[in-house]
Design a protein around this motif. Sequence first.
Motif, short mmCIF file in Angstrom:
data_model
loop_
_atom_site.label_atom_id
_atom_site.label_comp_id
_atom_site.label_asym_id
_atom_site.label_seq_id
_atom_site.Cartn_x
_atom_site.Cartn_y
_atom_site.Cartn_z
N ILE A 186 4.58 7.96 1.84
CA ILE A 186 3.68 7.26 0.91
C ILE A 186 4.21 5.86 0.61
CG2 ILE A 186 2.75 7.27 -1.44
CD1 ILE A 186 2.77 10.36 -1.26
N ILE A 187 5.50 5.78 0.34
CA ILE A 187 6.12 4.46 0.09
C ILE A 187 5.98 3.57 1.32
CG2 ILE A 187 8.31 3.27 -0.36
CD1 ILE A 187 9.15 5.70 -2.01
N GLY A 188 6.14 4.16 2.50
CA GLY A 188 6.02 3.39 3.73
C GLY A 188 4.64 2.77 3.89
N PHE A 189 3.58 3.55 3.65
CA PHE A 189 2.23 3.01 3.73
C PHE A 189 2.02 1.90 2.70
CE2 PHE A 189 0.86 7.14 5.79
CZ PHE A 189 0.50 6.55 6.99
N ALA A 190 2.52 2.12 1.48
CA ALA A 190 2.34 1.13 0.43
C ALA A 190 3.05 -0.18 0.78
CB ALA A 190 2.86 1.68 -0.90
N VAL A 191 4.29 -0.08 1.29
CA VAL A 191 5.06 -1.28 1.63
C VAL A 191 4.45 -1.98 2.83
CG1 VAL A 191 7.30 -2.09 2.45
CG2 VAL A 191 7.19 -0.45 0.58
#
Length: 422
Positions: A186-191
């Motif tokens: 999830i963090i990867g998609f957001a970043v």
Amino acid sequence: MMEKGVENEKRHSRGSSDPGRRSEGLATAAGGRSLRFDRVELAGAFGDLGTMLPIVIAMILINGLSPTTVFLAFGLFYLLSGFYYGLPVPVQPLKAVGAIAIAYPAIITESVIGASGIIFGALLLVLSLTGLVDRIAKLFSQAVVRGIQLTLGLIFLKKGIELIVSPDLFISGIQGRLAGYPVNLIIGFAVFALILLLLDNRRFPAALAALALGIAAGLALGGLGGRSLSIGPTGMDLIRPSAGDFWTAFIMLILPQIPLTIGNACVGTADTCATLFPKNPLLPKASAGKFALTMGLVNFPAGFFGAVPMCHGTGGLAAHYRFGARTGGAPVMIGFFFVLMALVLGELGFTLLALIPNSVLGVLLVFAGLELCPLLRSLKTNEEYFVALLIAGIALAVPNMAWAFGAGILVDLFIRKVKVRI
């Protein structure tokens, strides 16, 4: 993406003559070179953390290296690179050495790692001072160099995606799930979305925003994990490798590394500098021989203190450039940052870097890879494409990239000698 980056370079250069740009900070180094120290250069300075941190943090945790020794060496090398070259020349851990050291910690001890730095530094000094590096560089045609760059770009993409989809939230191995969903992904998609939105934003540089979001997420998700928050330098010891340590280092670490260093850190970095900064008056210094010289000058003494062996690299240069670095100001700034972290923050600084989630580092790697791959388009003939794609294909199939580079050089020489048409 490369064409976009070159256009950004033109805008960046035009902007430097504007009074508003000068107010963001220009400093003149020796010899009349201009090193920029603004937030865009600062963002570019941190653009290569995706390459550096996974290897360095793992070697500190697994191989028992001193954080102060490791980051002080990186900081001093970055300072030397920034002031000497005046371009965003990167400093990276030796990838083959790092991978083998992490895989075999019982054999690759601190003293063996120190011995590898001493041998590596001495070899590069000899190759540089005798002119052998420049002679060897002639074996690397444009097709071979582009194959190396494509290989690294694809490897960065693969490794970056692996870090993004990894169930481990941090390099230390801590996993994280939120209501059953993989937090790291999830963090990867957001970043990734954040960097796309801010990629050419000068007010809010993409890399800085991504790192800030990553550290905030790491803190919120318990990344401290009881790690030490003490400040001040950690212990530094003089390493006295035995004859056995030197032999192990040479056989297991140096032999697999040297072909990669000449192909990527020397020849590849010089070619990438020429591609990204084609009319820069500082280019004569950015040669394969000079890169071998600075690597030798730093690694030889650093090895006696057990530092991670270091190199330059075409991937790191692409990463710094992609996120805004255009001058030696970027390596100077991150160099000061690492020196400060080594001598003042100590374990606290290491802990803060370890807070950056895997997916954030992975996204930085993905964008660095996307900067390298399009360089292939400068090739003109089918024969050149054949050699470059052959190198990339072999490298992705065989773990040792040196085999791919060697095969590519031989095939390229054969095609040009026999005048094969494809």
